[in-house]
Scaffold this active site. Sequence first.
Site, PDB file in Angstrom:
ATOM      1  N   HIS B 229       0.856  -1.196   0.000  1.00  0.00           N
ATOM      2  CA  HIS B 229       0.000   0.000   0.000  1.00  0.00           C
ATOM      3  C   HIS B 229       0.886   1.238   0.000  1.00  0.00           C
ATOM      4  O   HIS B 229       1.870   1.290   0.748  1.00  0.00           O
ATOM      5  CB  HIS B 229      -0.849  -0.081   1.267  1.00  0.00           C
ATOM      6  CG  HIS B 229      -1.761   1.081   1.497  1.00  0.00           C
ATOM      7  ND1 HIS B 229      -1.333   2.356   1.716  1.00  0.00           N
ATOM      8  CD2 HIS B 229      -3.109   1.134   1.578  1.00  0.00           C
ATOM      9  CE1 HIS B 229      -2.360   3.160   1.902  1.00  0.00           C
ATOM     10  NE2 HIS B 229      -3.457   2.431   1.829  1.00  0.00           N
ATOM     11  N   ARG B 272      -2.920   1.005  -4.332  1.00  0.00           N
ATOM     12  CA  ARG B 272      -2.664  -0.441  -4.365  1.00  0.00           C
ATOM     13  C   ARG B 272      -2.978  -0.948  -5.765  1.00  0.00           C
ATOM     14  O   ARG B 272      -3.757  -0.335  -6.498  1.00  0.00           O
ATOM     15  CB  ARG B 272      -3.578  -1.186  -3.384  1.00  0.00           C
ATOM     16  CG  ARG B 272      -3.484  -0.772  -1.944  1.00  0.00           C
ATOM     17  CD  ARG B 272      -4.442  -1.606  -1.092  1.00  0.00           C
ATOM     18  NE  ARG B 272      -5.534  -0.835  -0.560  1.00  0.00           N
ATOM     19  CZ  ARG B 272      -6.617  -1.361   0.037  1.00  0.00           C
ATOM     20  NH1 ARG B 272      -6.746  -2.670   0.112  1.00  0.00           N
ATOM     21  NH2 ARG B 272      -7.548  -0.592   0.529  1.00  0.00           N
ATOM     22  N   LYS B 275      -6.540  -0.812  -7.836  1.00  0.00           N
ATOM     23  CA  LYS B 275      -7.481   0.129  -7.222  1.00  0.00           C
ATOM     24  C   LYS B 275      -7.466   1.439  -7.997  1.00  0.00           C
ATOM     25  O   LYS B 275      -6.724   1.605  -8.973  1.00  0.00           O
ATOM     26  CB  LYS B 275      -7.148   0.343  -5.749  1.00  0.00           C
ATOM     27  CG  LYS B 275      -7.461  -0.884  -4.910  1.00  0.00           C
ATOM     28  CD  LYS B 275      -7.794  -0.524  -3.462  1.00  0.00           C
ATOM     29  CE  LYS B 275      -9.212  -0.021  -3.341  1.00  0.00           C
ATOM     30  NZ  LYS B 275      -9.610   0.376  -1.984  1.00  0.00           N
ATOM     31  N   ASP B 278      -5.809   8.237  -6.931  1.00  0.00           N
ATOM     32  CA  ASP B 278      -6.177   9.203  -5.885  1.00  0.00           C
ATOM     33  C   ASP B 278      -5.058  10.229  -5.819  1.00  0.00           C
ATOM     34  O   ASP B 278      -3.881   9.873  -5.766  1.00  0.00           O
ATOM     35  CB  ASP B 278      -6.327   8.470  -4.540  1.00  0.00           C
ATOM     36  CG  ASP B 278      -6.742   9.409  -3.385  1.00  0.00           C
ATOM     37  OD1 ASP B 278      -6.445  10.619  -3.429  1.00  0.00           O
ATOM     38  OD2 ASP B 278      -7.350   8.908  -2.410  1.00  0.00           O
ATOM     39  N   CYS B 280      -3.828  12.016  -3.520  1.00  0.00           N
ATOM     40  CA  CYS B 280      -2.873  12.020  -2.413  1.00  0.00           C
ATOM     41  C   CYS B 280      -1.687  11.100  -2.684  1.00  0.00           C
ATOM     42  O   CYS B 280      -0.581  11.338  -2.179  1.00  0.00           O
ATOM     43  CB  CYS B 280      -3.542  11.653  -1.089  1.00  0.00           C
ATOM     44  SG  CYS B 280      -4.051   9.940  -0.936  1.00  0.00           S
ATOM     45  N   TYR B 281      -1.897  10.077  -3.500  1.00  0.00           N
ATOM     46  CA  TYR B 281      -0.776   9.184  -3.817  1.00  0.00           C
ATOM     47  C   TYR B 281       0.251   9.856  -4.718  1.00  0.00           C
ATOM     48  O   TYR B 281       1.339   9.314  -4.924  1.00  0.00           O
ATOM     49  CB  TYR B 281      -1.274   7.856  -4.396  1.00  0.00           C
ATOM     50  CG  TYR B 281      -2.051   7.063  -3.381  1.00  0.00           C
ATOM     51  CD1 TYR B 281      -3.409   6.790  -3.559  1.00  0.00           C
ATOM     52  CD2 TYR B 281      -1.446   6.629  -2.195  1.00  0.00           C
ATOM     53  CE1 TYR B 281      -4.135   6.095  -2.597  1.00  0.00           C
ATOM     54  CE2 TYR B 281      -2.162   5.948  -1.234  1.00  0.00           C
ATOM     55  CZ  TYR B 281      -3.505   5.683  -1.438  1.00  0.00           C
ATOM     56  OH  TYR B 281      -4.218   5.015  -0.474  1.00  0.00           O
ATOM     57  N   ASP B 333      -9.025  14.269  -4.218  1.00  0.00           N
ATOM     58  CA  ASP B 333      -8.729  12.886  -4.614  1.00  0.00           C
ATOM     59  C   ASP B 333      -8.874  12.718  -6.131  1.00  0.00           C
ATOM     60  O   ASP B 333      -7.918  12.407  -6.841  1.00  0.00           O
ATOM     61  CB  ASP B 333      -9.684  12.005  -3.800  1.00  0.00           C
ATOM     62  CG  ASP B 333      -9.857  10.576  -4.279  1.00  0.00           C
ATOM     63  OD1 ASP B 333      -9.347  10.200  -5.352  1.00  0.00           O
ATOM     64  OD2 ASP B 333     -10.512   9.796  -3.555  1.00  0.00           O
ATOM     65  N   ASP B 340     -10.303  18.806   0.559  1.00  0.00           N
ATOM     66  CA  ASP B 340      -9.967  18.797   1.981  1.00  0.00           C
ATOM     67  C   ASP B 340      -8.493  19.145   2.115  1.00  0.00           C
ATOM     68  O   ASP B 340      -7.755  19.166   1.132  1.00  0.00           O
ATOM     69  CB  ASP B 340     -10.290  17.433   2.637  1.00  0.00           C
ATOM     70  CG  ASP B 340      -9.537  16.279   2.012  1.00  0.00           C
ATOM     71  OD1 ASP B 340     -10.171  15.305   1.553  1.00  0.00           O
ATOM     72  OD2 ASP B 340      -8.289  16.347   1.989  1.00  0.00           O
ATOM     73  N   HIS B 343      -5.798  16.341   1.145  1.00  0.00           N
ATOM     74  CA  HIS B 343      -5.530  16.220  -0.289  1.00  0.00           C
ATOM     75  C   HIS B 343      -4.847  17.457  -0.841  1.00  0.00           C
ATOM     76  O   HIS B 343      -4.025  17.362  -1.762  1.00  0.00           O
ATOM     77  CB  HIS B 343      -6.822  15.910  -1.061  1.00  0.00           C
ATOM     78  CG  HIS B 343      -7.233  14.478  -0.946  1.00  0.00           C
ATOM     79  ND1 HIS B 343      -8.143  14.034  -0.011  1.00  0.00           N
ATOM     80  CD2 HIS B 343      -6.824  13.375  -1.636  1.00  0.00           C
ATOM     81  CE1 HIS B 343      -8.279  12.711  -0.128  1.00  0.00           C
ATOM     82  NE2 HIS B 343      -7.493  12.285  -1.107  1.00  0.00           N
TER      83      HIS B 343
END
Lengths: 355, 420
Positions: B229, B272, B275, B278, B280-281, B333, B340, B343
């Site tokens: 992750h 991951r 998936k 996003d 934030c990644y 995201d 938010d 993010h």
Amino acid sequence: MFASASSVKVAALTVNTPSVNFNLKYEKEWADLEPVPQDDGPNPVVKIAYSEKFSDVYDYFRALLKNDERSDRAFALTAEAIELNAANYTVWHYRRVLLQALSKDLREEMRYITAIIEEQPKNYQVWHHRRMVVEWLNDPSEELEFIADILSQDAKNYHAWQHRQWVIQEYKLWDNELKFVENLLEDDVRNNSAWNQRHFVISHTTGFSDPAIVEREIQYCLSQIRKAPHNESAWNYLKGMLQDRGLSSPPGLLERVLELKETHCSPYLLAFLFDCYEDALENSNQKENVGEEERKDILRKALEICDLLANEKDTIRKEYWLFLGRSLENKSGSRGPSDKPPEPSDPASGQQEMS
Amino acid sequence: MWQRDGGQLFKKNFFFSFCVKRAVLRCLFVHFLLHSSYQLFVINPSFLCFRPALLREQHYQYLKKGLRHLSDAYECLDASRPWLCFWILHSLELLEEPIPTAVASDVCQFLARCQSPTGGFAGGPGQHAHLAPTYAAVNALCIIGTEEAYNVINREKLLDFLWSVKQPDGSFVMHVGGEVDVRSAYCAASVASLTNILTPKLFEDTTNWILSCQNWEGGLSGVPGLEAHGGYTFCGTAALVILGKEHMLDLKALLRWVVSRQMRFEGGFQGRCNKLVDGCYSFWQAGLLPLLHRALFKEGESELSRQRWMFEQQALQEYILLCCQNPAGGLLDKPGKSRDFYHTCYCLSGLSIAQHFGNMDLHHEMILGKEENRLVRLQQGCEGETGQCGWIHSEIDGFVFTYFFLFHVPPGYSRSTPLG
């Protein structure tokens, strides 16, 4: 229970308040306790505009904490506080202290935490709390079914899988897990969490040393790949399972993959081929029977795949594939270790603006 | 202003822009992926000229306001208020927006109220200490960087706290009576090195525990056995970097895993395998590439690029700028999600990484879109100054800080003696 008992009283006393929620400061039950307002200081930052109920509950919670009060009203208030913010780990910790100090019914607590997790399955504290209760009861009998239910709503919930692995390992509940995993993979062959669980179960039970097991798993992977060729999980699992022993170790694997290349090609298949070739080159350093010609041929094939991936099939990873190609060439190829490797072929330039 | 007109307007614009480039398609692709019917979002005209703009002013206003006031929607983060400070302050520094002295001082005083009498920082005044808000508070104070900020931290008590959460197997629980996962090791290593209280004994067996989190996929999981992750991989790897033990990972396997997390169509990263993308990644995953670049370099890898990270920098910038900005400020995201501060922080951090390649000697920029999109460069630490992680002087940009372990030290502070 706590809320319903007092809400009637509140309705009588606070008819004019717009909020239907109870207000502890009007409660006789709480009259002896001085609420403790939050100490944010004179010039607060990141100041949250709490609702009246939130402030009220937490003002009284702080009072209880300050006095280290261990009572039923404290216990009941933790539920209110949790409902307002289930991520408040201080409240959860206090609730656990009270569970023990007041010898609360842990079966009832299991029912409580089950309901909370169903509402908020992506929160750390709720799962940790459940784990504590299961440990205290020393009873995992509900866990696998409960977790299966949560996973039926979100088959990749990380906390759920974490709790599942803990339960299985702690209480040795391995027996039906491989079947469980296979069912999940039937539902969604791309569920990487399920592939991970497969690896988890096998590595902790039969292990991957037995060639029969390895062959079974290879068959399983290849059959899933035939159904869904662009499923990265299956390819990662195949590689992950074999990498310690060497990708060239299972007999005939390379050939099977080359066969698949014709009809079920994907960037993942090509990457796997590259890994096979790289592995073969590494092993050939030790083996006597791999001739120079053969090594050169394997290297050529490997570099061809790098080029293909970098420039055509997997361009998002171009920088990576180019690096791998350079690295492989440098390590094993036409130049000896004493020769200076060529500079990477990017043009040397300063600042660039992309447009 | 473009009107919310749906299909008609979209069709016109689609043919209007002469070069229908990948990036525009990217954003629309993501949008279609998520919504069965097309929802028109307000398109910033600059996107169609294909010079996507970072909405600096809007983000600044959003951040400035949030640093003072948050709506009741933030009740769920009432046990994470130092995080809110950190996310907002770090975003502001990336945007090169100065923090007014009074505000900085107020943050210091607030974080002081979050400090536990037994050491470490809590999610709010009166709560128990926890490694995550401890990390956030210490890093926020380092961003502020004033003497007042440094003086907030009770180093002796912080060490006590770290010992109180250390486990015999090398791991750390997040708080007394709390859960274990690899985030805790990173939080502990980060604050210990920043405050110069790091000792080998404190992290005895931690290296091996973190290494046991690297799995068959090549990435790291939260605890041994779980799925690889992005968030946990970053935490584990960065912790090992701080401990000087990153070479003990299977770096090649980790590299393969992380580069595979960049989505070929969206351009952003997934957390991951299999998936969704996003924003934030953009930090947790892309941020691994500079760490790995340096680690491989230290291992003698001679073929590393001298210009680029091993991910598609342009594609990530496109994803962030085209898909992750809220027109009213703040980042998110993916299209359709709300903004938010978490993010906002990590999308901007990822953007900075995608814009800047380099280390102390090299620096190479690729700024997508307008020149003004450039963010401050996140830097990795260097060990040269003191020979160990700890208080380290930044010799390039006095006002540039990073999570890892590099920040500007006020004069006279750099000889702070290690504890214990």
